[in-house]
Design an enzyme around this catalytic site. Structure first.
Site, PDB file in Angstrom:
ATOM      1  N   ALA A  19      80.269  84.532  43.436  1.00  0.00           N
ATOM      2  CA  ALA A  19      79.763  85.888  43.650  1.00  0.00           C
ATOM      3  C   ALA A  19      79.437  86.181  45.109  1.00  0.00           C
ATOM      4  O   ALA A  19      79.614  87.310  45.584  1.00  0.00           O
ATOM      5  CB  ALA A  19      78.525  86.115  42.794  1.00  0.00           C
ATOM      6  N   ARG A  31      76.705  87.527  36.841  1.00  0.00           N
ATOM      7  CA  ARG A  31      76.684  86.528  35.783  1.00  0.00           C
ATOM      8  C   ARG A  31      76.129  85.172  36.198  1.00  0.00           C
ATOM      9  O   ARG A  31      76.094  84.264  35.377  1.00  0.00           O
ATOM     10  CB  ARG A  31      78.072  86.386  35.170  1.00  0.00           C
ATOM     11  CG  ARG A  31      79.135  85.923  36.146  1.00  0.00           C
ATOM     12  CD  ARG A  31      80.501  85.952  35.476  1.00  0.00           C
ATOM     13  NE  ARG A  31      80.504  85.238  34.226  1.00  0.00           N
ATOM     14  CZ  ARG A  31      81.244  85.563  33.172  1.00  0.00           C
ATOM     15  NH1 ARG A  31      82.007  86.621  33.189  1.00  0.00           N
ATOM     16  NH2 ARG A  31      81.226  84.844  32.090  1.00  0.00           N
ATOM     17  N   GLN A  98      85.423  82.487  40.457  1.00  0.00           N
ATOM     18  CA  GLN A  98      84.525  82.849  39.363  1.00  0.00           C
ATOM     19  C   GLN A  98      84.364  84.373  39.308  1.00  0.00           C
ATOM     20  O   GLN A  98      83.718  84.882  38.401  1.00  0.00           O
ATOM     21  CB  GLN A  98      83.151  82.195  39.577  1.00  0.00           C
ATOM     22  CG  GLN A  98      83.192  80.670  39.524  1.00  0.00           C
ATOM     23  CD  GLN A  98      81.856  80.045  39.916  1.00  0.00           C
ATOM     24  OE1 GLN A  98      81.511  79.956  41.087  1.00  0.00           O
ATOM     25  NE2 GLN A  98      81.086  79.619  38.942  1.00  0.00           N
ATOM     26  N   HIS A 118      87.205  83.559  35.107  1.00  0.00           N
ATOM     27  CA  HIS A 118      86.506  84.475  34.200  1.00  0.00           C
ATOM     28  C   HIS A 118      87.280  85.766  33.951  1.00  0.00           C
ATOM     29  O   HIS A 118      86.718  86.728  33.445  1.00  0.00           O
ATOM     30  CB  HIS A 118      85.105  84.782  34.742  1.00  0.00           C
ATOM     31  CG  HIS A 118      84.210  83.580  34.803  1.00  0.00           C
ATOM     32  ND1 HIS A 118      83.292  83.364  35.804  1.00  0.00           N
ATOM     33  CD2 HIS A 118      84.113  82.506  33.979  1.00  0.00           C
ATOM     34  CE1 HIS A 118      82.661  82.216  35.587  1.00  0.00           C
ATOM     35  NE2 HIS A 118      83.149  81.673  34.496  1.00  0.00           N
TER      36      HIS A 118
END
Ligand SMILES: [Zn+2]
Length: 253
Positions: A19, A31, A98, A118
Site C-alpha cells: 500500500a 486492507r 498487494q 489481491h
C-alpha cells in the site's frame, strides 16, 4: 512465468509492492493490519465475501463505494515510474503487488510483469461463470439506474475482481509468486508492512533461496533483521534513488 531471463539479462529483481507505494497517488491503505477496512466493521462487511454474497443491501452499498472510490482517478507516482525506468533499462523485473489499483500497469509495466496477489479493482468478475468485464462498464449500468448489476452472461452476482476478506488467494497466482521469489537475485519489499500473509512470508523465502533482501518502508517490519539493507525514507523519493543503482547502463535491449 519464465525465470530464464536472468541468464542473459542480468540479475532478476523481484519487487513486492504494498500500500505504501500508492500512498502518494492518494490511495489510503485499505486492507493492511491497520487499514481503513480493519478499523471500520461496517466497511469491512462490504468487502467480506459471505456478507457480500448473502445480502443484496451489502452489494448495493458496495457498488456505491466502488463508484465513489477515489482510487479510480488515481495516477501513478514517482515510485511506479521508477520501476518502469528500471525495466526499460533492461533489468529483468517482476513486480508482485498487494495493491489492486492497477497503477503499475498504468505507469507502463505490462500485465505479464505484474502479478496481482489481491486482484484488480478496475475489473469485475462474475461469481457464477467467472466472466470478466470492466469496472467502468458496471458503473455505467449503476449510473443508468441498476443498483446491483448482475452478470450479462449467466445472471450471477458480480463483484470487483479483487480478493475479498474470506476469500483465498488464487493458487496459480500464489504459485507464480513463490516461483519468482525463489528465482530472484534481489527481493525488494517496498511500502509493505510485511504483516499480511502469505505475501509477507515471501521475504523470508527469498532469503532462504539466496536472494538479497532490501526493504523500503516507512515503519519497521518483522523481516528487517533478515534484510541486507533497510530504508526508511518516503517511498516516492527513496525508491527512485535506490533503483537508479540497479539500472543498467550498458545499452541492453
Ligand atoms: Zn456469469
Amino acid at each position: 512465468m519464465s525465470t530464464d531471463e536472468s541468464a542473459d539479462g542480468g540479475p532478476l529483481i523481484a519487487v513486492l509492492s504494498g500500500a505504501g507505494v500508492s500512498t502518494d497517488s492518494g490511495i489510503p491503505d485499505y486492507r493492511g493490519p491497520r487499514g481503513l477496512w480493519r478499523r471500520d466493521p461496517e466497511a469491512e462487511k462490504l468487502v467480506t465475501y459471505d456478507h457480500y454474497m448473502s445480502d443484496p443491501e451489502i452489494r448495493r452499498r458496495s457498488w456505491i463505494m466502488r463508484r465513489d472510490n477515489p482510487a479510480r482517478q488515481a495516477q501513478p507516482n514517482a515510485a511506479h515510474r521508477a520501476l518502469v525506468d528500471l525495466e526499460r533499462s533492461g533489468v529483468p523485473l517482476r513486480v508482485i503487488t498487494q495493491n489492486v489499483d492497477g497503477l503499475h500497469q498504468l505507469a507502463g509495466l505490462s500485465d505479464r510483469e505484474v502479478l496481482e496477489l489481491h486482484g484488480n479493482s478496475r475489473m469485475v468478475v462474475c461469481t457464477g461463470c467467472a466472466d470478466r468485464t470492466s469496472m467502468t462498464a458496471a458503473l455505467d449500468r449503476l449510473a443508468a439506474g441498476e443498483e446491483d448489476p448482475d452478470c450479462a452472461e449467466c445472471g450471477g452476482v458480480l463483484k470487483s475482481a479483487t480478493v475479498m476478506f474470506g476469500q483465498s488467494l488464487e493458487p496459480e497466482v500464489l504459485g507464480e509468486a513463490v516461483a519468482i521469489t525463489k528465482a530472484c537475485d534481489v527481493f525488494l519489499a517496498v511500502g509493505t508492512s510485511l504483516q499480511v500473509q502469505p505475501a509477507a512470508s515471501l521475504a523470508g523465502l527469498a532469503v532462504e533461496h539466496g536472494a538479497r533482501l532490501i526493504i523500503v518502508n516507512g515503519e519497521p517490519t518483522p523481516y528487517d533483521a533478515l534484510a541486507e539493507r533497510v530504508v526508511r525514507a518516503p517511498i516516492s523519493t527513496a525508491l527512485p534513488q535506490m533503483l537508479a543503482e540497479f539500472q543498467r547502463h550498458d545499452g541492453a535491449r
